[in-house]
Design a protein around this motif. Structure first.
Motif, mmCIF file in Angstrom:
data_model
loop_
_atom_site.group_PDB
_atom_site.id
_atom_site.type_symbol
_atom_site.label_atom_id
_atom_site.label_comp_id
_atom_site.label_asym_id
_atom_site.label_seq_id
_atom_site.Cartn_x
_atom_site.Cartn_y
_atom_site.Cartn_z
ATOM 1 N N LEU A 9 0.770 -1.109 0.134
ATOM 2 C CA LEU A 9 -0.005 -0.032 0.088
ATOM 3 C C LEU A 9 0.875 1.268 -0.027
ATOM 4 O O LEU A 9 1.615 1.340 0.877
ATOM 5 N N LYS A 10 0.569 2.268 -0.833
ATOM 6 C CA LYS A 10 1.064 3.514 -0.908
ATOM 7 C C LYS A 10 0.593 4.300 0.187
ATOM 8 O O LYS A 10 1.218 4.881 1.214
ATOM 9 N N VAL A 11 -0.701 4.425 0.641
ATOM 10 C CA VAL A 11 -1.330 5.221 1.542
ATOM 11 C C VAL A 11 -2.367 4.045 2.196
ATOM 12 O O VAL A 11 -3.380 3.484 1.638
ATOM 13 N N LEU A 12 -2.299 4.200 3.579
ATOM 14 C CA LEU A 12 -3.684 3.432 4.531
ATOM 15 C C LEU A 12 -4.235 4.534 4.856
ATOM 16 O O LEU A 12 -3.732 5.249 5.957
ATOM 17 N N PHE A 13 -5.382 4.769 4.568
ATOM 18 C CA PHE A 13 -6.372 5.844 5.177
ATOM 19 C C PHE A 13 -6.817 5.152 6.401
ATOM 20 O O PHE A 13 -7.060 4.180 6.376
ATOM 21 N N CYS A 14 -6.938 6.292 7.763
ATOM 22 C CA CYS A 14 -7.435 5.723 8.638
ATOM 23 C C CYS A 14 -8.496 6.475 9.218
ATOM 24 O O CYS A 14 -8.361 7.602 9.738
ATOM 25 N N GLY A 15 -9.953 6.242 9.143
ATOM 26 C CA GLY A 15 -10.859 6.674 9.782
ATOM 27 C C GLY A 15 -10.877 7.025 11.225
ATOM 28 O O GLY A 15 -10.084 6.204 11.940
ATOM 29 N N ILE A 16 -11.917 7.624 11.785
ATOM 30 C CA ILE A 16 -11.838 7.816 13.213
ATOM 31 C C ILE A 16 -12.398 6.461 13.787
ATOM 32 O O ILE A 16 -11.894 5.567 14.658
ATOM 33 N N ASN A 17 -13.710 6.056 13.346
ATOM 34 C CA ASN A 17 -14.411 4.764 13.865
ATOM 35 C C ASN A 17 -15.689 4.647 12.877
ATOM 36 O O ASN A 17 -15.860 5.705 12.161
ATOM 37 N N PRO A 18 -16.006 3.595 12.805
ATOM 38 C CA PRO A 18 -17.196 3.381 11.944
ATOM 39 C C PRO A 18 -18.440 4.129 12.156
ATOM 40 O O PRO A 18 -18.790 4.076 13.349
ATOM 41 N N GLY A 19 -18.987 4.987 11.463
ATOM 42 C CA GLY A 19 -20.319 5.340 11.754
ATOM 43 C C GLY A 19 -21.594 4.291 11.668
ATOM 44 O O GLY A 19 -21.236 3.143 11.265
ATOM 45 N N LEU A 20 -22.820 4.704 12.083
ATOM 46 C CA LEU A 20 -23.787 3.543 12.226
ATOM 47 C C LEU A 20 -23.988 3.014 10.654
ATOM 48 O O LEU A 20 -24.334 1.895 10.590
ATOM 49 N N THR A 21 -24.064 3.989 9.663
ATOM 50 C CA THR A 21 -24.503 3.520 8.156
ATOM 51 C C THR A 21 -23.344 2.658 7.727
ATOM 52 O O THR A 21 -23.427 1.604 7.123
ATOM 53 N N THR A 22 -21.985 2.902 8.060
ATOM 54 C CA THR A 22 -20.719 2.228 7.541
ATOM 55 C C THR A 22 -20.999 0.872 8.209
ATOM 56 O O THR A 22 -20.644 -0.038 7.698
ATOM 57 N N ALA A 23 -21.249 0.843 9.542
ATOM 58 C CA ALA A 23 -21.484 -0.554 10.304
ATOM 59 C C ALA A 23 -22.503 -1.413 9.743
ATOM 60 O O ALA A 23 -22.329 -2.560 9.501
ATOM 61 N N ALA A 24 -23.517 -0.604 9.181
ATOM 62 C CA ALA A 24 -24.993 -1.451 8.808
ATOM 63 C C ALA A 24 -24.658 -1.874 7.244
ATOM 64 O O ALA A 24 -25.091 -2.832 6.932
ATOM 65 N N THR A 25 -23.846 -1.093 6.537
ATOM 66 C CA THR A 25 -23.477 -1.433 5.000
ATOM 67 C C THR A 25 -22.177 -2.655 5.068
ATOM 68 O O THR A 25 -22.023 -3.111 3.966
ATOM 69 N N GLY A 26 -21.067 -2.284 5.631
ATOM 70 C CA GLY A 26 -20.321 -3.058 5.628
ATOM 71 C C GLY A 26 -19.003 -2.198 4.731
ATOM 72 O O GLY A 26 -17.905 -2.770 4.449
ATOM 73 N N HIS A 27 -19.403 -1.043 4.464
ATOM 74 C CA HIS A 27 -18.489 -0.254 3.572
ATOM 75 C C HIS A 27 -18.004 1.192 4.334
ATOM 76 O O HIS A 27 -19.080 1.825 4.735
ATOM 77 N N HIS A 28 -17.091 1.676 4.223
ATOM 78 C CA HIS A 28 -16.208 2.400 4.916
ATOM 79 C C HIS A 28 -16.782 3.951 4.157
ATOM 80 O O HIS A 28 -17.143 3.897 3.149
#
Length: 166
Positions: A9-28
């Motif tokens: 990987l050139k870049v690993l993006f790091c979000g804060i934490n999953p939001g509820l929509t992300t958790a529900a869909t499985g998509h960041h």
């Protein structure tokens, strides 16, 4: 929430934490109004605007996604200092294992909390994790009104250029 990662990987993006929509869909970065995907494209990291459901294509561009904290919440301010601290420790171990060129934390407040660096600002950091350099990017959440998609794309673009230079 599974990470989107691969070798080299050139870049690993790091979000804060999953939001509820992300958790529900499985998509960041899946919540409508989150500007991560448009900004990723506007900054030149991807050749087209991708949908969250296409996140599996990111490693083919040398990109990945993870989070500081694994627990899903409606808002990042629901996370405790202990969760950030433990998240920073786990993230460091993950970065040492994956060895991306850059770790890009999206959200200066999250970076400050996870790495106990109260003076950190947007941009490249002095800190490294092994050979991985660290860059702090603005949080693409629609709640972050201080940054427009265009100004975020400029900052993401600076990282893209740095990552291309090696």
């Amino acid at each position: 929430m599974p990470d989107v990662v691969g070798d080299g990987l050139k870049v690993l993006f790091c979000g804060i934490n999953p939001g509820l929509t992300t958790a529900a869909t499985g998509h960041h970065f899946a919540r409508p109004g989150n500007r991560f995907w448009p900004v990723l494209h506007l900054s030149g990291f991807t050749p087209r605007l991708m949908k969250p459901s296409e996140q599996g294509e990111l490693p083919s561009y040398g990109l990945g996604i993870t989070n500081v904290v694994a627990r899903a919440t409606a808002r990042a301010d629901e996370l405790s200092a202990e969760e950030y601290h433990e998240g920073g420790r786990l993230l460091s171990a993950k970065v040492e294992r994956l060895r991306p060129g850059w770790l890009a934390v999206v959200g200066v407040t999250a970076y400050r909390a996870a790495f106990e660096d109260r003076k950190a600002a947007i941009g490249p950091q002095k800190r490294t994790i092994g050979d991985t350099r660290v860059w702090v990017l603005p949080n693409p959440s629609g709640l972050n009104a201080h940054w427009t998609a265009a100004t975020m794309a400029e900052e993401f673009g600076q990282l893209r250029v740095a990552a291309a230079e090696g």
